[in-house]
Write a protein that holds these residues in place. Structure first.
Motif, PDB file in Angstrom:
ATOM      1  N   LEU A  11       0.837  -1.201   0.000  1.00 55.15           N
ATOM      2  CA  LEU A  11       0.000   0.000   0.000  1.00 55.15           C
ATOM      3  C   LEU A  11       0.877   1.259   0.000  1.00 55.15           C
ATOM      4  CD1 LEU A  11      -3.189   0.619   0.505  1.00 55.15           C
ATOM      5  CD2 LEU A  11      -2.376   1.298   2.735  1.00 55.15           C
ATOM      6  N   SER A  24      -6.131   1.571  -4.947  1.00 51.97           N
ATOM      7  CA  SER A  24      -7.547   1.353  -4.673  1.00 51.97           C
ATOM      8  C   SER A  24      -7.815  -0.096  -4.253  1.00 51.97           C
ATOM      9  CB  SER A  24      -8.346   1.731  -5.921  1.00 51.97           C
ATOM     10  OG  SER A  24      -9.510   1.022  -6.031  1.00 51.97           O
ATOM     11  N   ARG A  27      -6.368  -0.814  -0.808  1.00 53.13           N
ATOM     12  CA  ARG A  27      -7.214  -0.233   0.236  1.00 53.13           C
ATOM     13  C   ARG A  27      -8.437  -1.106   0.493  1.00 53.13           C
ATOM     14  NH1 ARG A  27      -6.526   6.096  -1.453  1.00 53.13           N
ATOM     15  NH2 ARG A  27      -4.773   6.512  -0.055  1.00 53.13           N
ATOM     16  N   ASN A  30      -7.233  -3.941   2.647  1.00 51.72           N
ATOM     17  CA  ASN A  30      -7.044  -3.459   4.014  1.00 51.72           C
ATOM     18  C   ASN A  30      -8.378  -3.290   4.732  1.00 51.72           C
ATOM     19  OD1 ASN A  30      -4.773  -3.139   5.517  1.00 51.72           O
ATOM     20  ND2 ASN A  30      -4.357  -1.045   4.892  1.00 51.72           N
TER      21      ASN A  30
END
Length: 161
Positions: A11, A24, A27, A30
């Protein structure tokens, strides 16, 4: 390096590289991990630790499966641009999954799981699948493995299915 640290490192690198699509997807990964942490915490799980690598692999496997289904639906609907976007996300997610086993390796793993659990009939399928999931999470598609296990158990019980 554990899975969570690998995702966070990727990331940060995506931010530095200004790779918007990759960022993107990372994320999303995550967020899915954090959602699982919150769900675990709410059900009385360990608060500080969160989900482990096996759970992260399970999350990534589900994310990949969802995107494959979406890509197929987009192709059927004539939305090739969206299907391609899903495939790009799959590529990013699969970077964190272990190498997928080929058909011969899957067959050998099923045989080993059958002998390890002492499975003799189709009634023992749950034991075999549990053994496979504990050892090979993220390395095989359990939707495809289920019928293979069933076939091998039926063959082992002399066609008693």
């Amino acid at each position: 390096m554990d899975m969570r640290a690998r995702v966070n490192a990727a990331l940060k690198q995506a931010m530095k590289d200004k790779a918007a699509d990759r960022l993107s997807t990372l994320r999303l990964i995550n967020a899915a991990i954090k959602d699982r942490d919150i769900a675990t915490r709410g059900s009385g799980g360990e608060e500080a630790k969160g989900c482990g690598d096996a759970e992260v692999l399970e999350i990534l496997g589900k994310m990949t499966k969802q995107r494959k289904e979406s890509a197929r639906a987009y192709e059927e609907g004539g939305r090739l641009d969206l299907a391609e976007r899903e495939r790009q996300e799959i590529a990013v997610i699969e970077e964190f999954l272990p190498k997928q086993l080929d058909e011969d390796e899957v067959s050998a793993a099923i045989e080993a799981a059958i002998s390890a659990t002492g499975a003799e009939s189709i009634r023992d399928m749950g034991k075999v699948m549990g053994e496979l999931k504990s050892r090979y999470t993220g390395q095989m598609d359990f939707g495809k493995v289920g019928p293979m296990v069933k076939d091998q158990l039926c063959a082992a019980s002399n066609g008693g299915c």
